[in-house]
Design an enzyme around this catalytic site. Sequence first.
Site, PDB file in Angstrom:
ATOM      1  CD  GLU A 165      -2.704  -1.475   2.430  1.00  0.00           C
ATOM      2  OE1 GLU A 165      -2.780  -0.551   3.250  1.00  0.00           O
ATOM      3  OE2 GLU A 165      -3.307  -2.566   2.582  1.00  0.00           O
ATOM      4  CG  HIS A 242      -9.535  -6.226   0.938  1.00  0.00           C
ATOM      5  ND1 HIS A 242      -9.815  -7.336   1.724  1.00  0.00           N
ATOM      6  CD2 HIS A 242      -8.220  -5.954   1.113  1.00  0.00           C
ATOM      7  CE1 HIS A 242      -8.716  -7.702   2.361  1.00  0.00           C
ATOM      8  NE2 HIS A 242      -7.723  -6.896   2.002  1.00  0.00           N
ATOM      9  CD  GLU A 271      -4.252  -8.154   1.802  1.00  0.00           C
ATOM     10  OE1 GLU A 271      -5.158  -7.487   2.329  1.00  0.00           O
ATOM     11  OE2 GLU A 271      -3.056  -7.804   1.862  1.00  0.00           O
ATOM     12  CG  ASP A 273     -12.281  -9.535   2.287  1.00  0.00           C
ATOM     13  OD1 ASP A 273     -11.701  -9.577   3.390  1.00  0.00           O
ATOM     14  OD2 ASP A 273     -12.330  -8.500   1.577  1.00  0.00           O
TER      15      ASP A 273
HETATM   16  O1  G3I Z   1      -3.083  -8.529  18.987  1.00  0.00           O
HETATM   17  C1  G3I Z   1      -3.797  -7.426  19.574  1.00  0.00           C
HETATM   18  C2  G3I Z   1      -4.362  -7.835  20.927  1.00  0.00           C
HETATM   19  O2  G3I Z   1      -3.286  -8.102  21.818  1.00  0.00           O
HETATM   20  C3  G3I Z   1      -5.233  -6.709  21.468  1.00  0.00           C
HETATM   21  O3  G3I Z   1      -5.826  -7.119  22.685  1.00  0.00           O
HETATM   22  C4  G3I Z   1      -6.317  -6.396  20.430  1.00  0.00           C
HETATM   23  C5  G3I Z   1      -7.242  -5.292  20.882  1.00  0.00           C
HETATM   24  O4  G3I Z   1      -6.569  -4.067  20.774  1.00  0.00           O
HETATM   25  O5  G3I Z   1      -5.699  -5.968  19.200  1.00  0.00           O
HETATM   26  C6  G3I Z   1      -4.937  -7.036  18.648  1.00  0.00           C
HETATM   27  O6  G3I Z   1      -4.333  -6.570  17.447  1.00  0.00           O
HETATM   28  C7  G3I Z   1      -5.255  -6.482  16.360  1.00  0.00           C
HETATM   29  C8  G3I Z   1      -4.697  -7.310  15.198  1.00  0.00           C
HETATM   30  O7  G3I Z   1      -5.500  -7.175  14.021  1.00  0.00           O
HETATM   31  C9  G3I Z   1      -4.610  -8.799  15.569  1.00  0.00           C
HETATM   32  O8  G3I Z   1      -5.908  -9.286  15.801  1.00  0.00           O
HETATM   33  C10 G3I Z   1      -5.331  -5.015  15.925  1.00  0.00           C
HETATM   34  O9  G3I Z   1      -5.983  -4.275  16.937  1.00  0.00           O
HETATM   35  C11 G3I Z   1      -6.135  -4.900  14.637  1.00  0.00           C
HETATM   36  O10 G3I Z   1      -6.068  -3.563  14.147  1.00  0.00           O
HETATM   37  C12 G3I Z   1      -5.503  -5.820  13.573  1.00  0.00           C
HETATM   38  O11 G3I Z   1      -6.323  -5.735  12.411  1.00  0.00           O
HETATM   39  C13 G3I Z   1      -5.697  -6.268  11.215  1.00  0.00           C
HETATM   40  C14 G3I Z   1      -5.577  -5.129  10.202  1.00  0.00           C
HETATM   41  O12 G3I Z   1      -4.981  -5.641   9.000  1.00  0.00           O
HETATM   42  C15 G3I Z   1      -4.711  -4.006  10.731  1.00  0.00           C
HETATM   43  O13 G3I Z   1      -4.714  -2.973   9.750  1.00  0.00           O
HETATM   44  C16 G3I Z   1      -6.596  -7.342  10.629  1.00  0.00           C
HETATM   45  O14 G3I Z   1      -6.632  -8.460  11.511  1.00  0.00           O
HETATM   46  C17 G3I Z   1      -6.067  -7.790   9.284  1.00  0.00           C
HETATM   47  O15 G3I Z   1      -6.994  -8.656   8.654  1.00  0.00           O
HETATM   48  C18 G3I Z   1      -5.853  -6.583   8.370  1.00  0.00           C
HETATM   49  O16 G3I Z   1      -5.256  -7.033   7.205  1.00  0.00           O
HETATM   50  C19 G3I Z   1      -4.901  -6.015   6.247  1.00  0.00           C
HETATM   51  C20 G3I Z   1      -3.673  -6.500   5.515  1.00  0.00           C
HETATM   52  O17 G3I Z   1      -2.627  -6.766   6.420  1.00  0.00           O
HETATM   53  C21 G3I Z   1      -3.250  -5.490   4.460  1.00  0.00           C
HETATM   54  N1  G3I Z   1      -4.347  -5.233   3.529  1.00  0.00           N
HETATM   55  C22 G3I Z   1      -5.583  -4.776   4.204  1.00  0.00           C
HETATM   56  C23 G3I Z   1      -6.033  -5.805   5.232  1.00  0.00           C
HETATM   57  C24 G3I Z   1      -7.313  -5.376   5.888  1.00  0.00           C
HETATM   58  O18 G3I Z   1      -7.112  -4.196   6.624  1.00  0.00           O
END
Ligand code: G3I
Length: 354
Positions: A165, A242, A271, A273
């Site tokens: 990105e 997406h 990715e 969906d």
């Molecule tokens: O691991 C922490 C946990 O310890 C904490 O308690 C919890 C609550 O704050 O957060 C957890 O981290 C989260 C992480 O996912 C793991 O679950 C983050 O808050 C959350 O923001 C993160 O979201 C991920 C997101 O990227 C971040 O931008 C999504 O799972 C993931 O599917 C998404 O994937 C991205 C790709 O990497 C890049 N392309 C877009 C795609 C969708 O945004």
Amino acid sequence: MKYFRMPLVGLLSATLLVTGVQTAVADEAAPQAPLRTLAERADLRIGTAVDMAALADDTTYRRTTGREFNSVTAENVMKWEVVEPARGTYDWSGADALVRFARERGQVVRGHTLVWHSQLPGWLTSGVADGSIDAAELRGILRRHITTEVKRYKGRIQQWDVVNEVFEEDGSLRNSIWLQQLGPSYIADAFRWAHAADPKAKLFLNDYNVEGINAKSTAYYELAKRLRAEGVPVQGFGIQGHLAIQYGFPGDVPENLARFARLGMQTAFTEVDVRMILPADEEKLATQATYFRGLLDACLGTRSCKSFTVWGFTDKYSWVPGVFEGQGAATLTGEDFGRKPAYGAVREGLAEGR
Ligand code: G3I
């Protein structure tokens, strides 16, 4: 919402899911082949992003991940904030677990992602913000991060999303800390460092909203063309995919893939969906199925597209509801792992092959 798989033409089998326990009523033919078997016949890697907590705790998720897919991507555990939570302190446990899971099941791994503006460790972003990390030091930190992570999995990662990105929708470079501090050359540097660390891994650019031909995907095309002319090992273009059914299906997808192929590059859907405004209904699910199938057919339509990954295969763990309020149902199966029309559409596309 409980989904039942649409009856597939030519197959009498039906799978009824009750309380997450899959009881397949096979027809007189062999039980239905998993997606990965059909994909292998089409010289394609069918993959899914993997939520490592679900993989550890949910037996249906774990079994399905191993059975249906021949490629896996770490949804989060290979990202910088996870692997180096404190400077010089590494946590490879999640990434190691995924690589081990994949090896045990004959799956390849997509590495995601080395350089991104999001999910960076706090020590790095705060160091840049307060000036305690200057540009020269930041470049060294980036080089060390890429080299350390890519070397650790040398020979075990099929494709790396090296930079993720890096363009805005209008085709301008995203004003991330990388661009601000290091200038545009950080992109070529990242690819060169990753290649030096693992010469066999295929190195990808990766982004969303680049399925068709538009200002953003054209910026990637021009960047890849220039960097490759300079000998920078940019080998693939990752199209996240997406989508949302409330927007049109992107145009020119085959033409977009073809132009990268003409550069000698691979493409991949990384990715995929297809979200919708809830509640889901039969019509929305049918439209969703056509969107999945449209991207899959574009991939199968060119030998340069060898990998098609969904960003999670079950609504139970999808990232979408937490980000897009009131939207969801974005994956191939429901909260109960019930197969949706989109699953059937992907199956049929794989069965038809190239
Ligand atoms: O691991 C922490 C946990 O310890 C904490 O308690 C919890 C609550 O704050 O957060 C957890 O981290 C989260 C992480 O996912 C793991 O679950 C983050 O808050 C959350 O923001 C993160 O979201 C991920 C997101 O990227 C971040 O931008 C999504 O799972 C993931 O599917 C998404 O994937 C991205 C790709 O990497 C890049 N392309 C877009 C795609 C969708 O945004």
